[in-house]
Design an enzyme around this catalytic site. Structure first.
Site: not given
Ligand code: CP
Ligand code: NVA
Length: 299
Positions: A102, A129, A132, A219, A258, A286
């Site tokens: 990530r 993502h 997700q 989101d 999400c 997930r």
């Molecule tokens: N939706 C999601 O990716 O959550 P986290 O940021 O908590 O991993």
């Molecule tokens: N768009 C958001 C998604 C979080 C799971 C971010 O990147 O922070």
């Protein structure tokens, strides 16, 4: 499949196979029939952004598939002090069996896959993502039976990782997708031309977008790395998912988020609680969707 770097690199049949595999793994969870394709493997997670769902679901998922897993915050490894991703990749590639990343730049995840030569999973970048979206699609299938013929609305920041991954999913799976966002937060025309998905439309009219919608997806307005951008946040007032706006959707619509959710920003508290069953099922999914990815790419 060698890696999961984006939804863009998939196609309809790979998406469908992963969703079916996720449903099967969900059904066999905890039983003797549950497969262990990661037996004797060690996987690593490198995260340069915060996470609750992704981190926990991967830690549990790798263990349930028979492997072990280590969590490496970028601050704890030399990456955080400037060691290049390609060097980190070449070291980890000689020690672990797969890696889940990530971070900010998609290029870093792509480079890791190239240089490490081990299965690599994008656990969120600024561009996509994918994990997700697989969980979201599984949730749609469970709740509505299919995405075929459904109208999906993505409302909020139309140019973030979630909306971009949904746009690729719509292109491959063929459902109608309307992205509703302030003009400045819609995906660039050049990029939309590249995606070339006639079933995806963009609008800055949230009420029009919502007409007859089956699935409403939102989101955060400010993604990780954009904290404090109050001028951007101020653009989104009309794009809040609330009871008034949802009157325009189909009566039996579902709402997806999400998570994490910011109450009374992108979604009101009452709507989030009304749809909590779907939204937390989506969060649980997930785990199942990522286990399907791990099983598909493990060597
Ligand atoms: N939706 C999601 O990716 O959550 P986290 O940021 O908590 O991993
Ligand atoms: N768009 C958001 C998604 C979080 C799971 C971010 O990147 O922070």
């Amino acid at each position: 499949m060698q890696h999961l770097l984006s939804i863009e690199e998939l196609n309809a049949s790979k998406l469908e196979q992963l969703i079916d595999s996720a449903a099967a793994l969900k059904a066999s969870r905890g039983s003797g029939a549950h497969p262990k394709p990661l037996a004797n493997q060690t996987w690593a997670m490198i995260f340069t952004k915060s996470s609750t769902r992704t981190r926990v679901s991967f830690e549990v998922g790798v263990r349930e598939l028979g492997g072990s897993i280590m969590f490496l915050s970028s601050n704890d490894i030399q990456l955080g002090r400037g060691e290049p991703i390609k060097d980190t990749a070449r070291v980890l590639g000689r020690m672990v069996h797969g890696c889940i990343i990530r971070t900010f730049a998609q290029q870093d995840v792509d480079d890791f896959a190239t240089y490490s030569n081990i299965p690599t999973i994008n656990a969120l970048t600024d561009e996509e993502h994918p994990c997700q979206i697989l969980a979201d699609l599984l949730t749609v299938k469970e709740k509505l039976g299919t995405w075929v013929g459904k109208k999906v609305v993505f409302i909020g920041d139309g140019d973030n990782n979630m909306s971009c991954s949904w746009i690729w999913a719509a292109k491959y799976l063929g459902f109608e997708l309307v992205v509703a966002a302030p003009e400045a937060c819609l995906p660039p025309t050049e990029w939309m031309n590249l995606v070339d998905a006639p079933n995806v439309s963009l609008t800055s009219d949230p009420v029009a977008a919502m007409q007859d919608a089956d699935i409403i997806n939102t989101d955060v307005w400010l993604s990780m790395g954009q904290e404090g951008q109050s001028e951007k946040e101020a653009l989104f007032g009309a794009y809040q998912v609330n009871a008034e706006l949802l009157k325009n959707a189909k009566e039996d619509h579902i709402v997806l988020h999400c998570l994490p959710a910011y109450r009374d920003k992108e979604i009101t508290e009452d709507i989030l609680e009304l749809h909590a069953d779907t939204i937390f099922q989506q969060a649980e999914n997930r785990l199942h969707a990522q286990k399907a990815v791990l099983a598909a790419i493990a060597k």
